[in-house]
Design a protein around this motif. Structure first.
Motif, PDB file in Angstrom:
ATOM      1  N   ALA A  66       0.288  -1.255   0.141  1.00  0.00           N
ATOM      2  CA  ALA A  66       0.278   0.022  -0.089  1.00  0.00           C
ATOM      3  C   ALA A  66       0.493   0.990   0.170  1.00  0.00           C
ATOM      4  N   THR A  67       0.494   2.085  -0.682  1.00  0.00           N
ATOM      5  CA  THR A  67       1.220   3.869  -0.871  1.00  0.00           C
ATOM      6  C   THR A  67       0.288   4.508  -0.300  1.00  0.00           C
ATOM      7  N   LEU A  68       0.134   5.031   0.613  1.00  0.00           N
ATOM      8  CA  LEU A  68       0.151   6.770   1.314  1.00  0.00           C
ATOM      9  C   LEU A  68       0.536   7.716   1.014  1.00  0.00           C
ATOM     10  N   GLU A  69      -0.389   8.421   0.523  1.00  0.00           N
ATOM     11  CA  GLU A  69       0.241   9.917   0.180  1.00  0.00           C
ATOM     12  C   GLU A  69      -0.435  10.474   0.251  1.00  0.00           C
ATOM     13  N   ILE A  70       0.048  11.464   0.742  1.00  0.00           N
ATOM     14  CA  ILE A  70       0.474  12.694   1.457  1.00  0.00           C
ATOM     15  C   ILE A  70       0.100  14.023   0.670  1.00  0.00           C
ATOM     16  N   ILE A  71      -1.021  14.397  -0.419  1.00  0.00           N
ATOM     17  CA  ILE A  71      -1.254  15.132  -1.012  1.00  0.00           C
ATOM     18  C   ILE A  71      -0.806  16.206  -0.452  1.00  0.00           C
ATOM     19  N   SER A  72      -1.299  17.136   1.122  1.00  0.00           N
ATOM     20  CA  SER A  72      -1.113  18.734   0.477  1.00  0.00           C
ATOM     21  C   SER A  72      -1.092  18.451   2.081  1.00  0.00           C
ATOM     22  N   VAL A  97      -4.590  18.799   6.092  1.00  0.00           N
ATOM     23  CA  VAL A  97      -3.832  17.674   5.333  1.00  0.00           C
ATOM     24  C   VAL A  97      -4.394  16.220   4.471  1.00  0.00           C
ATOM     25  N   SER A  98      -4.450  16.898   3.069  1.00  0.00           N
ATOM     26  CA  SER A  98      -5.073  15.294   2.159  1.00  0.00           C
ATOM     27  C   SER A  98      -4.272  14.723   1.727  1.00  0.00           C
ATOM     28  N   PHE A  99      -4.668  13.136   1.791  1.00  0.00           N
ATOM     29  CA  PHE A  99      -4.340  12.036   2.174  1.00  0.00           C
ATOM     30  C   PHE A  99      -4.763  11.340   0.838  1.00  0.00           C
ATOM     31  N   ARG A 100      -4.603  10.295   0.620  1.00  0.00           N
ATOM     32  CA  ARG A 100      -5.828   8.998   0.154  1.00  0.00           C
ATOM     33  C   ARG A 100      -4.223   8.423   0.487  1.00  0.00           C
ATOM     34  N   LEU A 101      -4.932   6.822   0.156  1.00  0.00           N
ATOM     35  CA  LEU A 101      -4.159   5.155   0.325  1.00  0.00           C
ATOM     36  C   LEU A 101      -4.332   4.232  -1.100  1.00  0.00           C
ATOM     37  N   ILE A 102      -3.831   4.277  -1.130  1.00  0.00           N
ATOM     38  CA  ILE A 102      -3.901   3.651  -2.704  1.00  0.00           C
ATOM     39  C   ILE A 102      -3.093   1.825  -2.781  1.00  0.00           C
ATOM     40  N   ASP A 103      -3.865   0.523  -3.053  1.00  0.00           N
ATOM     41  CA  ASP A 103      -3.197  -0.434  -3.242  1.00  0.00           C
ATOM     42  C   ASP A 103      -1.821  -0.422  -3.905  1.00  0.00           C
ATOM     43  N   ALA A 104      -1.235  -1.343  -3.853  1.00  0.00           N
ATOM     44  CA  ALA A 104      -0.559  -2.135  -5.359  1.00  0.00           C
ATOM     45  C   ALA A 104      -0.792  -2.183  -6.428  1.00  0.00           C
ATOM     46  N   VAL A 107      -5.642   0.305  -6.586  1.00  0.00           N
ATOM     47  CA  VAL A 107      -6.979   0.587  -6.505  1.00  0.00           C
ATOM     48  C   VAL A 107      -6.782   1.377  -4.922  1.00  0.00           C
ATOM     49  N   GLU A 108      -8.191   2.777  -5.151  1.00  0.00           N
ATOM     50  CA  GLU A 108      -7.951   3.470  -4.005  1.00  0.00           C
ATOM     51  C   GLU A 108      -8.834   2.245  -2.714  1.00  0.00           C
ATOM     52  N   LEU A 109      -7.821   2.454  -1.588  1.00  0.00           N
ATOM     53  CA  LEU A 109      -8.399   1.717  -0.324  1.00  0.00           C
ATOM     54  C   LEU A 109      -9.178   2.638   0.412  1.00  0.00           C
ATOM     55  N   ILE A 110      -8.179   4.065   0.834  1.00  0.00           N
ATOM     56  CA  ILE A 110      -9.050   5.188   1.019  1.00  0.00           C
ATOM     57  C   ILE A 110      -9.147   6.385   0.181  1.00  0.00           C
ATOM     58  N   PRO A 111     -10.350   7.075  -0.527  1.00  0.00           N
ATOM     59  CA  PRO A 111     -10.280   7.944  -1.293  1.00  0.00           C
ATOM     60  C   PRO A 111      -9.558   9.304  -0.868  1.00  0.00           C
ATOM     61  N   THR A 112      -9.473  10.407  -1.601  1.00  0.00           N
ATOM     62  CA  THR A 112      -8.976  11.662  -1.257  1.00  0.00           C
ATOM     63  C   THR A 112      -9.639  12.034  -0.034  1.00  0.00           C
ATOM     64  N   GLU A 155      -6.203   2.242   9.882  1.00  0.00           N
ATOM     65  CA  GLU A 155      -6.259   0.812  10.488  1.00  0.00           C
ATOM     66  C   GLU A 155      -8.105   0.822  10.807  1.00  0.00           C
ATOM     67  N   ALA A 156      -8.503   1.181   9.943  1.00  0.00           N
ATOM     68  CA  ALA A 156      -9.999   0.892  10.123  1.00  0.00           C
ATOM     69  C   ALA A 156     -10.658   0.202   8.217  1.00  0.00           C
ATOM     70  N   VAL A 157      -9.376   0.168   7.687  1.00  0.00           N
ATOM     71  CA  VAL A 157      -9.231  -0.006   5.870  1.00  0.00           C
ATOM     72  C   VAL A 157      -9.253  -2.062   5.668  1.00  0.00           C
ATOM     73  N   LYS A 158     -10.076  -2.177   4.963  1.00  0.00           N
ATOM     74  CA  LYS A 158     -10.780  -3.558   5.086  1.00  0.00           C
ATOM     75  C   LYS A 158      -9.791  -4.249   3.266  1.00  0.00           C
ATOM     76  N   ILE A 159      -9.490  -4.735   3.490  1.00  0.00           N
ATOM     77  CA  ILE A 159      -8.830  -5.315   2.476  1.00  0.00           C
ATOM     78  C   ILE A 159      -9.746  -7.537   2.380  1.00  0.00           C
ATOM     79  N   ALA A 160     -10.230  -6.540   0.925  1.00  0.00           N
ATOM     80  CA  ALA A 160     -11.013  -8.146   0.381  1.00  0.00           C
ATOM     81  C   ALA A 160      -9.703  -8.928  -0.037  1.00  0.00           C
ATOM     82  N   GLU A 161     -10.377  -9.952   0.379  1.00  0.00           N
ATOM     83  CA  GLU A 161      -9.223 -11.663   0.244  1.00  0.00           C
ATOM     84  C   GLU A 161      -8.991 -12.215  -1.197  1.00  0.00           C
ATOM     85  N   THR A 162      -8.375 -12.230  -1.557  1.00  0.00           N
ATOM     86  CA  THR A 162      -8.811 -12.787  -2.950  1.00  0.00           C
ATOM     87  C   THR A 162      -8.508 -14.200  -3.620  1.00  0.00           C
TER      88      THR A 162
END
Length: 167
Positions: A66-72, A97-104, A107-112, A155-162
């Motif tokens: 996962a990548t946590l992007e601090i946008i501004s 603070v604006s941020f988002r979390l994307i997986d590898a 896919v956005e796990l937490i939108p902006t 911590e609250a992010v849920k990742i779907a198991e494939t």
């Protein structure tokens, strides 16, 4: 008598559901933290993740789950109130603070998302130097608080198991 009071207090505390926050558990093993240069919030986030989770912070975004992007990150100060003589009495400090979390896979796990904090700073002309120090302390506190809030949202992010499909 002291022992009875202590036992009664401990049992009431345990019965109310209070418990220490403990170690955070993030749903991924590795994370990359991207943040604007010159903002210490990225360093705070890396420190929080390293100290309070089993997730490893790595320096390569391509190898992270996962990548946590601090946008501004934005600090602002506005006059909130003035006296009858036109002197400033209070400032309002803003920290956003604006941020988002994307997986590898991208896919956005937490939108902006944005965290906005504000604090009131009483001001007097006689204590200018002290108020500058207080302002710096309040900004640092807001930065630390926003980093804590971001970690709780991670911590609250849920990742779907494939699961592999049966053949």
């Amino acid at each position: 008598m002291n022992k009875i009071v202590l036992v009664a207090f401990c049992s009431m505390l345990a019965a109310c559901g209070f418990q220490l926050r403990g170690q955070a558990s993030l749903p991924f093993e590795t994370i990359y933290v991207s943040f604007p240069q010159g903002h210490p919030i990225g360093t705070d986030l890396k420190r929080l993740i390293k100290a309070g989770t089993t997730t490893r912070v790595i320096d390569n975004a391509k190898k992270a789950q996962a990548t946590l992007e601090i946008i501004s990150v934005m600090n602002d100060k506005q006059i909130m109130s003035v006296s009858g003589g036109g002197r400033v009495r209070e400032f309002e400090l803003f920290y956003r603070v604006s941020f988002r979390l994307i997986d590898a896979k991208g896919v956005e796990l937490i939108p902006t998302n944005e965290i906005a904090l504000r604090r009131i700073l009483p001001f007097t002309d006689a204590q200018v130097v002290a108020k500058e120090g207080e302002e710096a302390m309040l900004v640092r506190e807001m930065q630390s608080d926003s980093a804590d809030q971001i970690l709780r949202r991670l911590e609250a992010v849920k990742i779907a198991e494939t699961k592999p499909k049966p053949s």
